[in-house]
Design a protein around this motif. Structure first.
Motif, short mmCIF file in Angstrom:
data_model
loop_
_atom_site.label_atom_id
_atom_site.label_comp_id
_atom_site.label_asym_id
_atom_site.label_seq_id
_atom_site.Cartn_x
_atom_site.Cartn_y
_atom_site.Cartn_z
N CYS A 207 94.60 2.71 107.11
CA CYS A 207 93.27 3.30 107.32
C CYS A 207 92.77 3.03 108.73
O CYS A 207 92.19 3.91 109.39
CB CYS A 207 92.28 2.77 106.30
SG CYS A 207 92.59 3.31 104.59
N LEU A 208 92.99 1.82 109.21
CA LEU A 208 92.54 1.47 110.56
C LEU A 208 93.29 2.27 111.63
O LEU A 208 92.70 2.71 112.62
CB LEU A 208 92.72 -0.02 110.79
CG LEU A 208 91.74 -0.92 110.03
CD1 LEU A 208 92.22 -2.36 110.04
CD2 LEU A 208 90.34 -0.81 110.62
N HIS A 209 94.59 2.46 111.44
CA HIS A 209 95.35 3.28 112.38
C HIS A 209 94.85 4.72 112.38
O HIS A 209 94.73 5.35 113.44
CB HIS A 209 96.83 3.24 112.03
CG HIS A 209 97.52 1.98 112.45
ND1 HIS A 209 97.57 1.54 113.74
CD2 HIS A 209 98.21 1.06 111.72
CE1 HIS A 209 98.25 0.41 113.81
NE2 HIS A 209 98.64 0.09 112.60
N ALA A 210 94.55 5.25 111.19
CA ALA A 210 94.03 6.61 111.10
C ALA A 210 92.68 6.71 111.81
O ALA A 210 92.41 7.68 112.53
CB ALA A 210 93.91 7.03 109.64
N ASN A 211 91.85 5.70 111.63
CA ASN A 211 90.55 5.69 112.29
C ASN A 211 90.69 5.63 113.81
O ASN A 211 89.95 6.30 114.54
CB ASN A 211 89.74 4.50 111.80
CG ASN A 211 88.37 4.42 112.44
OD1 ASN A 211 87.54 5.31 112.26
ND2 ASN A 211 88.12 3.36 113.19
#
Length: 255
Positions: A231-235
């Protein structure tokens, strides 16, 4: 036997620098710390542990490391960040390579920690980096984020066993702050290189980043940590392209 200089760049790394430097004991013959005028005890700790500290206001990641390389006394440089440390297997591997005569450059696998757990899947692993190299044959580029090592063609690359332990992502808040800062730098770099982004890419690139991290690279095997990191990479991808789009609009606005 070849001799090795370690080069470490720092800025307010008092909580990390001792672990980093102690992992280098018995492996390198010299430690050069290039410190960006830390306001904590980073420089004092480094000097107490035998490092030669160069106080240098921030030049950028690559230029800061190049300054350290130029100040190194020995032909080979081992490059680390302050929040990294050698594990025992990597320590032994570097000593064996040194004792046998160094040739070419050496890549290591970096093992990243998130919230107290080392992550072995997703976009975090094996995260291979060339970190041991002859200083006269390698230069760090001037990229504002994720600087790279520029190497001559044909230089052999050997992989060393063991891990470079990366003690990052201590708290979610730290990760979010870092993602915001790095996405700004990445967007600016893309804009200056002439890259442009569409609304479709802003919408779909983060989804693909999540899919690649969580499914294709098996981030799900790291449990809740793997889900959080995907999720953090996507963000981060969303922030990077949204900020690039913002730069496009600002450049196109009438003056």
């Amino acid at each position: 036997m070849d001799r090795i200089s370690a080069v470490v760049i720092t800025k307010n790394e008092a909580r990390n620098i001792e672990r980093c430097l102690r992992s280098l004991a018995g492996v390198v013959d010299e430690v050069v710390v290039v410190d960006d005028l830390s306001t904590d005890d980073t420089a004092a700790i480094a000097e107490r542990l035998g490092a030669r500290v160069i106080r240098q206001p921030w030049l950028g990641f690559g230029p800061q490391k190049n300054l350290g390389n130029a100040a190194a006394s020995h032909r080979y440089v081992l490059s680390l960040d302050a929040d990294e440390a050698l594990d025992d297997t990597l320590r032994d591997a570097i000593r064996a390579a040194r004792d046998g005569g160094l040739a070419g450059v050496y890549a290591v696998s970096r093992l990243n920690s998130y919230n107290g757990r080392f992550i072995r899947h997703g976009l975090e692993y094996p995260d291979r980096k060339v970190r041991l190299f002859p200083r006269d044959a390698a230069t760090w580029d001037a990229s504002p984020v994720h600087e790279g090592l520029v190497l001559p063609d044909g230089l052999p690359v050997a992989r060393l066993p063991g891990h470079l332990l990366h003690y990052t992502y201590l708290r979610l808040e730290d990760t979010v702050v870092k993602a915001n800062r790095y996405s700004t730098l990445a967007a600016r770099e893309l804009f200056e290189r002439g890259r442009r982004v569409s609304l479709a890419k802003i919408a779909f690139a983060p989804l693909f980043t999540f899919f690649r991290a969580y499914v294709l690279r098996r981030g799900f095997l790291d449990g809740i940590h793997g889900l959080a990191l995907a999720c953090l990479h996507a963000n981060s991808t969303l922030l990077k392209y949204a900020k690039l789009r913002e730069l496009q609009r600002e450049a196109a606005a009438p003056r």
